[in-house]
Write an enzyme that holds these catalytic residues in place. Structure first.
Site, PDB file in Angstrom:
ATOM      1  CE  LYS A 191      -8.875  -4.609  -5.575  1.00 10.42           C
ATOM      2  NZ  LYS A 191      -8.375  -5.201  -4.369  1.00 10.42           N
ATOM      3  CB  CYS A 246     -13.880  -1.076   1.067  1.00  8.74           C
ATOM      4  SG  CYS A 246     -14.750  -2.635   0.801  1.00  8.74           S
ATOM      5  CG  PHE A 248      -2.225  -0.817   0.814  1.00 10.95           C
ATOM      6  CD1 PHE A 248      -2.148  -2.196   0.780  1.00 10.95           C
ATOM      7  CD2 PHE A 248      -3.427  -0.205   0.458  1.00 10.95           C
ATOM      8  CE1 PHE A 248      -3.243  -2.963   0.413  1.00 10.95           C
ATOM      9  CE2 PHE A 248      -4.514  -0.951   0.085  1.00 10.95           C
ATOM     10  CZ  PHE A 248      -4.427  -2.342   0.063  1.00 10.95           C
ATOM     11  CB  ALA A 272       2.612   7.192  -5.804  1.00 13.14           C
TER      12      ALA A 272
HETATM   13  N1  LIG Z   1     -16.382  -5.793  -1.863  1.00 10.41           N
HETATM   14  C1  LIG Z   1     -15.376  -5.948  -1.035  1.00 10.41           C
HETATM   15  O1  LIG Z   1     -14.232  -6.059  -1.450  1.00 10.41           O
HETATM   16  C2  LIG Z   1     -15.606  -6.012   0.454  1.00 10.41           C
HETATM   17  C3  LIG Z   1     -14.571  -6.461   1.278  1.00 10.41           C
HETATM   18  C4  LIG Z   1     -14.791  -6.526   2.642  1.00 10.41           C
HETATM   19  C5  LIG Z   1     -16.007  -6.122   3.175  1.00 10.41           C
HETATM   20  N2  LIG Z   1     -16.991  -5.663   2.348  1.00 10.41           N
HETATM   21  C6  LIG Z   1     -18.277  -5.270   2.951  1.00 10.41           C
HETATM   22  O2  LIG Z   1     -19.208  -6.322   2.739  1.00 10.41           O
HETATM   23  C7  LIG Z   1     -20.524  -5.789   2.521  1.00 10.41           C
HETATM   24  C8  LIG Z   1     -21.066  -6.280   1.190  1.00 10.41           C
HETATM   25  O3  LIG Z   1     -20.231  -5.777   0.171  1.00 10.41           O
HETATM   26  P1  LIG Z   1     -20.306  -6.332  -1.329  1.00 10.41           P
HETATM   27  O4  LIG Z   1     -19.231  -5.640  -2.103  1.00 10.41           O
HETATM   28  O5  LIG Z   1     -20.362  -7.800  -1.300  1.00 10.41           O
HETATM   29  O6  LIG Z   1     -21.751  -5.756  -1.749  1.00 10.41           O
HETATM   30  P2  LIG Z   1     -22.606  -6.089  -3.070  1.00 10.41           P
HETATM   31  O7  LIG Z   1     -23.367  -4.868  -3.366  1.00 10.41           O
HETATM   32  O8  LIG Z   1     -21.725  -6.697  -4.106  1.00 10.41           O
HETATM   33  O9  LIG Z   1     -23.612  -7.249  -2.563  1.00 10.41           O
HETATM   34  C9  LIG Z   1     -24.655  -7.040  -1.660  1.00 10.41           C
HETATM   35  C10 LIG Z   1     -25.813  -7.949  -2.065  1.00 10.41           C
HETATM   36  O10 LIG Z   1     -26.813  -7.907  -1.050  1.00 10.41           O
HETATM   37  C11 LIG Z   1     -28.072  -8.060  -1.682  1.00 10.41           C
HETATM   38  N3  LIG Z   1     -29.137  -7.636  -0.767  1.00 10.41           N
HETATM   39  C12 LIG Z   1     -29.429  -6.404  -0.313  1.00 10.41           C
HETATM   40  N4  LIG Z   1     -30.505  -6.441   0.518  1.00 10.41           N
HETATM   41  C13 LIG Z   1     -30.891  -7.732   0.589  1.00 10.41           C
HETATM   42  C14 LIG Z   1     -31.943  -8.426   1.280  1.00 10.41           C
HETATM   43  N5  LIG Z   1     -32.808  -7.769   2.051  1.00 10.41           N
HETATM   44  N6  LIG Z   1     -32.053  -9.764   1.129  1.00 10.41           N
HETATM   45  C15 LIG Z   1     -31.185 -10.434   0.328  1.00 10.41           C
HETATM   46  N7  LIG Z   1     -30.177  -9.845  -0.342  1.00 10.41           N
HETATM   47  C16 LIG Z   1     -30.027  -8.506  -0.220  1.00 10.41           C
HETATM   48  C17 LIG Z   1     -27.948  -7.200  -2.926  1.00 10.41           C
HETATM   49  O11 LIG Z   1     -28.907  -7.543  -3.894  1.00 10.41           O
HETATM   50  C18 LIG Z   1     -26.516  -7.533  -3.353  1.00 10.41           C
HETATM   51  O12 LIG Z   1     -26.479  -8.610  -4.286  1.00 10.41           O
HETATM   52  C19 LIG Z   1     -20.381  -4.284   2.651  1.00 10.41           C
HETATM   53  O13 LIG Z   1     -20.640  -3.902   3.969  1.00 10.41           O
HETATM   54  C20 LIG Z   1     -18.905  -4.048   2.331  1.00 10.41           C
HETATM   55  O14 LIG Z   1     -18.415  -2.883   2.923  1.00 10.41           O
HETATM   56  C21 LIG Z   1     -16.818  -5.618   0.999  1.00 10.41           C
END
Ligand SMILES: NC(=O)c1ccc[n+]([C@@H]2O[C@H](COP(=O)([O-])OP(=O)(O)OC[C@H]3O[C@@H](n4cnc5c(N)ncnc54)[C@H](O)[C@@H]3O)[C@@H](O)[C@H]2O)c1
Length: 432
Positions: free
Chosen positions: A324, A263, A252, A255
């Site tokens: 990325k 996130c 990380f 630059a």
């Molecule tokens: N993407 C990453 O790299 C990452 C890494 C670590 C943590 N997170 C965290 O994890 C969480 C999810 O992130 P993501 O990137 O997977 O999100 P995303 O948007 O890809 O997926 C979320 C899913 O939840 C579904 N959803 C929403 N409400 C719902 C309900 N009531 N019932 C069933 N399904 C429902 C949506 O349709 C969607 O498919 C967030 O809080 C994010 O900050 C993400």
């Protein structure tokens, strides 16, 4: 164990598939019917290396199922992971927890035996307390335990990160769920993963503090790069020179453009908002957010200098538009600020991304998708290397028939300046 992932996005799908590969019975639930139908047919809705094979394998052997029925899936499970989105509130900076609370409400109606309800989504400290209150409205307190088990996977490396995590963090306030979760993760612990058990609030905060720290590291080196540009120093030397100090670490410290993705932007804002609620001023993180928000403007100013302030009809090629490499995720990518700006200024833009066409640029004037690197580069006056895909690392620009006076703005410092110069083109990098 019988697991249910609610929310089948990057986190829910990847961790659900990996848990099933470890021998658990997993149902991945989503309210998006289209997504679930596609998955049932073996069509993967996101780009993540290695994911398709694992989904197909575990779907075939019936350890992995897909469903849109939250109630039925929760009833049949022992452990329920909440993996829905926690975006920034519209017109605000705190996390919008409406998806989390709506899911908690649904779960509360299906607690027919003891269940562990886990937030894998990134949620502000004390969210677990609120989930517990919601569940208590419809369910007996002895029949559930609310646990925080934040996810640290990186898009593009998600499967590897799940199997070989730097650490697994589990925050719980009761012993029973602690024992069950350690058992669930035992195949990874036996491969060397460090397992940290703490209380629920601490686990929630570990996730935000980690992301805020990483965002700070990126922003720090980006600002040092600005100084390097003014003092004829190559920031790559600085990254190596400071990164070798074990107290700092080399990761990380690359630059580049503003940090983006699903996130860091939302999580840095959310932790500042949470701190405000508890009368605490996170001035360093505030400053990081501010610096990052100015970064794209700063790089666009350099684009303007490179083009001698003449944008009209200039042919600009973007290589990579996601935030990325190795992901199709466009959320908060700096290209979403840069491309519309350049289009407005009258430039003609072609972009190529290994993950294909992006709807985000649909309504912009003179912005077209190219389906190959060579088509994107052909005729260009300026190539902007925006995302560090391996596909771009050894391009021979001479062979791609760009404009004779091609300039290359390498926003990830992946090219050798001397090699580009030897091809007869002008090179600009970040902090070099
Ligand atoms: N993407 C990453 O790299 C990452 C890494 C670590 C943590 N997170 C965290 O994890 C969480 C999810 O992130 P993501 O990137 O997977 O999100 P995303 O948007 O890809 O997926 C979320 C899913 O939840 C579904 N959803 C929403 N409400 C719902 C309900 N009531 N019932 C069933 N399904 C429902 C949506 O349709 C969607 O498919 C967030 O809080 C994010 O900050 C993400």
């Amino acid at each position: 164990m019988k697991l249910c992932m609610i929310g089948t996005g990057y986190v829910g799908l990847v961790s659900g598939v990996c848990f099933s590969d470890l021998g658990n019975d997993v149902v991945c639930v989503d309210k998006d019917e289209n997504k679930i139908n596609k998955l049932k047919k073996g069509i993967i809705p996101i780009y993540e290396p290695g994911l398709e094979e694992l989904v197909k394998k575990n779907f075939k052997n019936k350890r992995l199922k897909f469903s849109t029925d939250v109630n039925d899936s929760v009833k049949k499970s022992d452990i329920v992971f909440i993996c829905v989105g926690t975006p920034t509130k519209k017109n605000g900076s705190e996390a919008d927890l409406s998806q989390i609370y709506s899911v908690a409400n649904e779960i509360s109606k299906s607690i027919n035996k003891f269940k562990i309800i886990i937030t894998k989504s990134t949620v502000p400290v004390t969210t677990g307390d609120n989930i517990e209150k919601i569940l208590s409205k419809n369910a007996d307190k002895n029949k559930f335990s609310v646990v925080s088990n934040p996810e640290f996977l990186r898009e593009g490396e998600a499967i590897r990160d799940f199997i070989y995590p730097d650490r697994i963090v589990v925050g719980s306030n009761d012993k029973r769920s602690m024992v069950i979760l350690k058992n669930l993760y035992s195949p990874l612990i036996s491969k060397g993963a460090k397992y940290i058990s703490t209380n629920r609030r601490a686990a929630e905060l570990i996730k935000y503090a980690s992301n805020a720290f990483l965002a700070t590291k990126i922003t720090f080196i980006n600002e040092i790069a600005n100084l390097c540009e003014k003092t004829a120093i190559d920031v790559e030397d600085i990254s190596i020179g400071i990164g070798l100090d074990k107290r700092i670490g080399s990761r990380f410290l690359r630059a580049g453009p503003a940090y983006g993705g699903s996130c860091f932007p939302k999580d840095t804002k959310a932790i500042v908002s949470t701190a405000k609620k508890f009368n605490t001023n996170l001035s360093i993180i505030k400053s990081v957010i501010n610096s990052n928000s100015l970064r794209s403007k700063l790089l666009l100013k350099k684009v303007s200098n490179i083009l001698n302030n003449k944008f009209k009809n200039k042919k600009i090629c973007f290589l990579g538009v996601t935030f990325k490499a190795n992901t199709d995720d466009m959320r908060d990518s700096s290209s979403l600020e840069m491309i519309p700006y350049l289009s407005k200024k009258g430039a003609k833009i072609k972009y190529y991304d290994p993950t294909g066409f992006k709807n985000d640029f649909n309504n912009l004037k003179n912005v077209d998708f190219s389906n190959s690197i060579s088509d994107a580069v052909k005729g260009s006056d300026l190539v902007i290397l925006h995302t560090e895909w391996n596909d771009f690392k050894s391009i021979n620009f001479k062979k791609m028939r760009p404009s004779k006076n091609l300039k290359i703005y390498d926003m990830r410092n992946i090219f050798s300046p001397s090699k580009i110069k030897s091809q007869g083109f002008k090179y600009f990098g970040i902090g070099r």
